[in-house]
Design a protein around this motif. Sequence first.
Motif, PDB file in Angstrom:
ATOM      1  N   GLU A  99       0.814  -1.216   0.000  1.00 48.79           N
ATOM      2  CA  GLU A  99       0.000   0.000   0.000  1.00 48.79           C
ATOM      3  C   GLU A  99       0.849   1.267   0.000  1.00 48.79           C
ATOM      4  O   GLU A  99       0.521   2.248  -0.673  1.00 48.79           O
ATOM      5  N   ASP A 100       1.957   1.261   0.729  1.00 50.96           N
ATOM      6  CA  ASP A 100       2.818   2.452   0.781  1.00 50.96           C
ATOM      7  C   ASP A 100       3.383   2.782  -0.599  1.00 50.96           C
ATOM      8  O   ASP A 100       3.483   3.956  -0.980  1.00 50.96           O
ATOM      9  N   ASP A 101       3.763   1.748  -1.362  1.00 45.07           N
ATOM     10  CA  ASP A 101       4.299   1.973  -2.706  1.00 45.07           C
ATOM     11  C   ASP A 101       3.194   2.428  -3.664  1.00 45.07           C
ATOM     12  O   ASP A 101       3.424   3.295  -4.521  1.00 45.07           O
ATOM     13  N   LEU A 102       2.005   1.866  -3.511  1.00 42.73           N
ATOM     14  CA  LEU A 102       0.893   2.255  -4.368  1.00 42.73           C
ATOM     15  C   LEU A 102       0.487   3.700  -4.100  1.00 42.73           C
ATOM     16  O   LEU A 102       0.142   4.438  -5.027  1.00 42.73           O
ATOM     17  N   ARG A 103       0.575   4.126  -2.854  1.00 41.96           N
ATOM     18  CA  ARG A 103       0.215   5.498  -2.492  1.00 41.96           C
ATOM     19  C   ARG A 103       1.128   6.504  -3.198  1.00 41.96           C
ATOM     20  O   ARG A 103       0.711   7.620  -3.512  1.00 41.96           O
ATOM     21  N   LYS A 104       2.362   6.110  -3.467  1.00 44.43           N
ATOM     22  CA  LYS A 104       3.294   6.996  -4.173  1.00 44.43           C
ATOM     23  C   LYS A 104       2.919   7.150  -5.641  1.00 44.43           C
ATOM     24  O   LYS A 104       3.238   8.163  -6.274  1.00 44.43           O
ATOM     25  N   ILE A 105       2.244   6.144  -6.190  1.00 47.06           N
ATOM     26  CA  ILE A 105       1.813   6.190  -7.585  1.00 47.06           C
ATOM     27  C   ILE A 105       0.495   6.944  -7.729  1.00 47.06           C
ATOM     28  O   ILE A 105       0.305   7.722  -8.663  1.00 47.06           O
ATOM     29  N   ARG A 106      -0.434   6.711  -6.791  1.00 45.04           N
ATOM     30  CA  ARG A 106      -1.710   7.435  -6.794  1.00 45.04           C
ATOM     31  C   ARG A 106      -1.449   8.928  -6.667  1.00 45.04           C
ATOM     32  O   ARG A 106      -0.815   9.378  -5.736  1.00 45.04           O
ATOM     33  N   GLY A 107      -1.977   9.694  -7.574  1.00 49.31           N
ATOM     34  CA  GLY A 107      -1.835  11.142  -7.494  1.00 49.31           C
ATOM     35  C   GLY A 107      -0.538  11.664  -8.081  1.00 49.31           C
ATOM     36  O   GLY A 107      -0.435  12.847  -8.400  1.00 49.31           O
ATOM     37  N   ARG A 108       0.443  10.783  -8.251  1.00 45.59           N
ATOM     38  CA  ARG A 108       1.711  11.190  -8.855  1.00 45.59           C
ATOM     39  C   ARG A 108       1.784  10.742 -10.308  1.00 45.59           C
ATOM     40  O   ARG A 108       1.865  11.539 -11.222  1.00 45.59           O
ATOM     41  N   ASP A 109       1.749   9.453 -10.524  1.00 43.24           N
ATOM     42  CA  ASP A 109       1.840   8.913 -11.878  1.00 43.24           C
ATOM     43  C   ASP A 109       0.468   8.609 -12.475  1.00 43.24           C
ATOM     44  O   ASP A 109       0.304   8.600 -13.692  1.00 43.24           O
ATOM     45  N   ILE A 110      -0.498   8.304 -11.612  1.00 43.70           N
ATOM     46  CA  ILE A 110      -1.867   8.052 -12.064  1.00 43.70           C
ATOM     47  C   ILE A 110      -2.792   8.994 -11.308  1.00 43.70           C
ATOM     48  O   ILE A 110      -2.814   8.999 -10.075  1.00 43.70           O
ATOM     49  N   ALA A 111      -3.543   9.788 -12.046  1.00 41.11           N
ATOM     50  CA  ALA A 111      -4.491  10.724 -11.434  1.00 41.11           C
ATOM     51  C   ALA A 111      -5.909  10.213 -11.644  1.00 41.11           C
ATOM     52  O   ALA A 111      -6.252   9.710 -12.716  1.00 41.11           O
ATOM     53  N   TRP A 112      -6.723  10.330 -10.608  1.00 36.40           N
ATOM     54  CA  TRP A 112      -8.119   9.918 -10.663  1.00 36.40           C
ATOM     55  C   TRP A 112      -8.995  11.165 -10.606  1.00 36.40           C
ATOM     56  O   TRP A 112      -8.883  11.964  -9.685  1.00 36.40           O
ATOM     57  N   VAL A 113      -9.838  11.360 -11.609  1.00 34.29           N
ATOM     58  CA  VAL A 113     -10.779  12.475 -11.621  1.00 34.29           C
ATOM     59  C   VAL A 113     -12.179  11.890 -11.412  1.00 34.29           C
ATOM     60  O   VAL A 113     -12.736  11.274 -12.326  1.00 34.29           O
ATOM     61  N   PRO A 114     -12.746  12.042 -10.207  1.00 33.04           N
ATOM     62  CA  PRO A 114     -14.034  11.418  -9.897  1.00 33.04           C
ATOM     63  C   PRO A 114     -15.191  12.094 -10.602  1.00 33.04           C
ATOM     64  O   PRO A 114     -15.068  13.211 -11.128  1.00 33.04           O
ATOM     65  N   GLN A 115     -16.348  11.420 -10.613  1.00 35.41           N
ATOM     66  CA  GLN A 115     -17.480  11.906 -11.393  1.00 35.41           C
ATOM     67  C   GLN A 115     -18.318  12.944 -10.674  1.00 35.41           C
ATOM     68  O   GLN A 115     -19.152  13.594 -11.297  1.00 35.41           O
ATOM     69  N   ASN A 116     -18.136  13.124  -9.375  1.00 32.01           N
ATOM     70  CA  ASN A 116     -18.974  14.073  -8.642  1.00 32.01           C
ATOM     71  C   ASN A 116     -18.132  15.155  -7.984  1.00 32.01           C
ATOM     72  O   ASN A 116     -17.684  14.998  -6.848  1.00 32.01           O
ATOM     73  N   PRO A 117     -17.901  16.281  -8.662  1.00 35.28           N
ATOM     74  CA  PRO A 117     -17.059  17.332  -8.088  1.00 35.28           C
ATOM     75  C   PRO A 117     -17.651  17.956  -6.832  1.00 35.28           C
ATOM     76  O   PRO A 117     -16.936  18.490  -5.993  1.00 35.28           O
ATOM     77  N   ALA A 118     -18.981  17.873  -6.670  1.00 38.12           N
ATOM     78  CA  ALA A 118     -19.631  18.494  -5.515  1.00 38.12           C
ATOM     79  C   ALA A 118     -19.217  17.823  -4.202  1.00 38.12           C
ATOM     80  O   ALA A 118     -19.156  18.468  -3.157  1.00 38.12           O
TER      81      ALA A 118
END
Length: 331
Positions: A99-118
């Motif tokens: 999980e610690d290694d995946l957390r470094k990839i989330r938001g850095r190399d892979i960005a997630w744009v969710p469907q509900n900005p509100a």
Amino acid sequence: MAFSNKSVETGTISINSHTHTCLLDIQDLRVHFILEDSAVRAVDGVSLKVHEGETLTLIGESGSGKSILGTSILRLLPPNARIDGKILFNGLDLLNLPEDDLRKIRGRDIAWVPQNPATSLNPVLKVGIQIAEPMETHLNMNRESALKKVIKLLKFFDIEPAEKRVNEYPHQYSGGMRQRALVAMGTSTKPKLIIADEPTKGVDASKKVRVVELFRKIKKNGKLSMLVITHDLPFARTLADRIAVMYCGQIVEICNADTFFEEPLHPYSKALLDSLPSRGLKPIKGNSPSMVSPPEGCRFHPRCEYANSRCRKEPPLIELNGNSVRCWLYD
């Protein structure tokens, strides 16, 4: 609809594994949600690739498993999810990473744009601070430098006056501005891949034009890849290099976008296009199948006008000159 190899022989794929490096390689992915007395087979044997610099649009009816596939890539799943297969990102299997290694990839190399900005922005934090956070976390930027970069991003995404907006809270932004702020946050670290989930959901026609412009702007700015999840076919057409079609947890077609909208391969793809107002607004007959007990064989066969006895056996994903289709009509 003429089912022949002609459509795939004349269509060419602008981005494919022969000419571009594969960035994301999903192999036989299965995501099942365990209930008390059953299991929901939300993603059931999906294999899919996204190449460097391409926009792959994943389409299909609501409930087909598209968003679950997207959240699976970053392991953003509830506790009752059981996941199996491989998700290779730059050669690393994300499913086996700590999980610690995946957390470094989330938001850095892979960005997630969710469907509900509100609901995706913290209402008690200034928007500028929220956009700055990934840069502080992943790029080791200090707050002052990060906020300067935020102002440039706000200007780039037409959130003006940027010097004022950087210090405002989410409730002071319009819905369209909140959406653009989320995209600014996602692109702030210059990721290799953006996954956008239903970016036009609940957006009226006038605002949809802004969303299209926004994603075109992202596409022109750099060599990042995008996986765009949508049921909005006109939106998909404006962006996609390739189209992947999902039905009842499975991929039924992967096709060059131009070829897809002119001459789709799978009967379900044709039915989707025929349901558009511009094509006669013909509803797809029958009902979407259960993901707890899907039909045997081809999952679309109970609704398909071309179905025959062979369709009760599950077809493979058949390769046709760079495109793919899961249908016995091409075997």
